[in-house]
Structure formats: C-alpha cells, structure tokens
Design an enzyme around this catalytic site. Structure first.
Site, PDB file in Angstrom:
ATOM      1  N   HIS A  42      46.262  42.290  20.349  1.00 31.20           N
ATOM      2  CA  HIS A  42      45.413  41.394  21.145  1.00 31.20           C
ATOM      3  C   HIS A  42      44.690  40.421  20.213  1.00 31.20           C
ATOM      4  CE1 HIS A  42      45.974  43.778  24.755  1.00 31.20           C
ATOM      5  NE2 HIS A  42      45.546  44.865  24.145  1.00 31.20           N
ATOM      6  N   CYS A  98      41.888  36.901  25.393  1.00 30.44           N
ATOM      7  CA  CYS A  98      43.003  37.321  24.540  1.00 30.44           C
ATOM      8  C   CYS A  98      44.135  36.333  24.783  1.00 30.44           C
ATOM      9  CB  CYS A  98      43.427  38.744  24.920  1.00 30.44           C
ATOM     10  SG  CYS A  98      44.985  39.250  24.174  1.00 30.44           S
ATOM     11  N   HIS A 101      47.360  37.581  26.555  1.00 25.80           N
ATOM     12  CA  HIS A 101      47.168  38.198  27.870  1.00 25.80           C
ATOM     13  C   HIS A 101      46.159  37.449  28.744  1.00 25.80           C
ATOM     14  CE1 HIS A 101      48.496  41.444  25.042  1.00 25.80           C
ATOM     15  NE2 HIS A 101      49.491  41.337  25.897  1.00 25.80           N
ATOM     16  N   MET A 106      42.803  38.831  30.928  1.00 25.59           N
ATOM     17  CA  MET A 106      42.105  39.503  29.836  1.00 25.59           C
ATOM     18  C   MET A 106      41.079  38.536  29.254  1.00 25.59           C
ATOM     19  SD  MET A 106      43.616  41.801  26.746  1.00 25.59           S
ATOM     20  CE  MET A 106      42.492  42.735  25.699  1.00 25.59           C
TER      21      MET A 106
END
Length: 113
Positions: A42, A98, A101, A106
């Site tokens: 991440h 992130c 994502h 996220m």
C-alpha cells in the site's frame, strides 16, 4: 492504550483495503505511524488539495507532491509488515489515500488539533 502512544497514533492497513481508524486524531507535533498488516503493498499519499496550505506535503516514499507520488508509485509502496510515519506540525485536516487502492475507497483523514 491500544492504538495510541504518548507520541501520536498508529493507523493500520488491514486486509480489507481500509485505513483503521479511517480518521486519526493527533495533537500538533505528534506523529502518525501507518503499519501495513495486510498481505499486499500500500501507499500513504496525501491529497495535495486536502491538506492545510502551510502544511508540509507527505507521502510514503518521501515525495514532495501528489503528482510525483503517482508517477513513481512503486517507490512509495509499503511492504507487508513495514510502516511509514509522518509528524504533523500544522493543525487542520489532512486527506490521504492509497494509490493502488484509491478506486476501492482506501482513503483516510488525519485531524491535527
């Protein structure tokens, strides 16, 4: 005192593509530590237009802009079991995400008092 230390707060990145807690709150001068507890990589990347004007930009990989972080995403990846930390010197609200994502939602927020 789980999740909180005298010097700031820990945000975890579990397996479900989230930041826990979604909103972290710290005092000015305290540090947030993001810990990757998942099996995948991440990033922690600030939205440039979602941080206070006078605040320092932050991103895993040490980038100085959101564009640089996006363009060189592999350099900012936090491996499973690794962490990233940033000390917040300016009060306000900081939005971050992130990169791999972001489309899965996220995203998170740091509130600095």
């Amino acid at each position: 005192m789980s999740g909180q230390t005298s010097s700031g707060q820990t945000v975890t990145m579990p397996d479900n593509l989230t930041f826990e807690p979604k909103t972290a709150t710290v005092e000015t001068g305290e540090t947030v530590t993001w810990t990757n507890e998942s099996e995948i990589k991440h990033t922690v990347t600030a939205y440039e237009d979602e941080i206070p004007d006078e605040a320092a930009y932050f991103a895993s990989g040490g980038f100085e802009s959101e564009r640089a972080a996006r363009n060189r995403v592999t350099e900012g990846l936090i491996a499973p079991g690794e962490n990233y930390e940033h000390t917040f010197e300016e009060p306000g609200t900081y939005g971050y995400f992130c990169i791999p994502h972001e489309g899965s939602g996220m995203v998170g927020t740091v509130r600095v008092k």
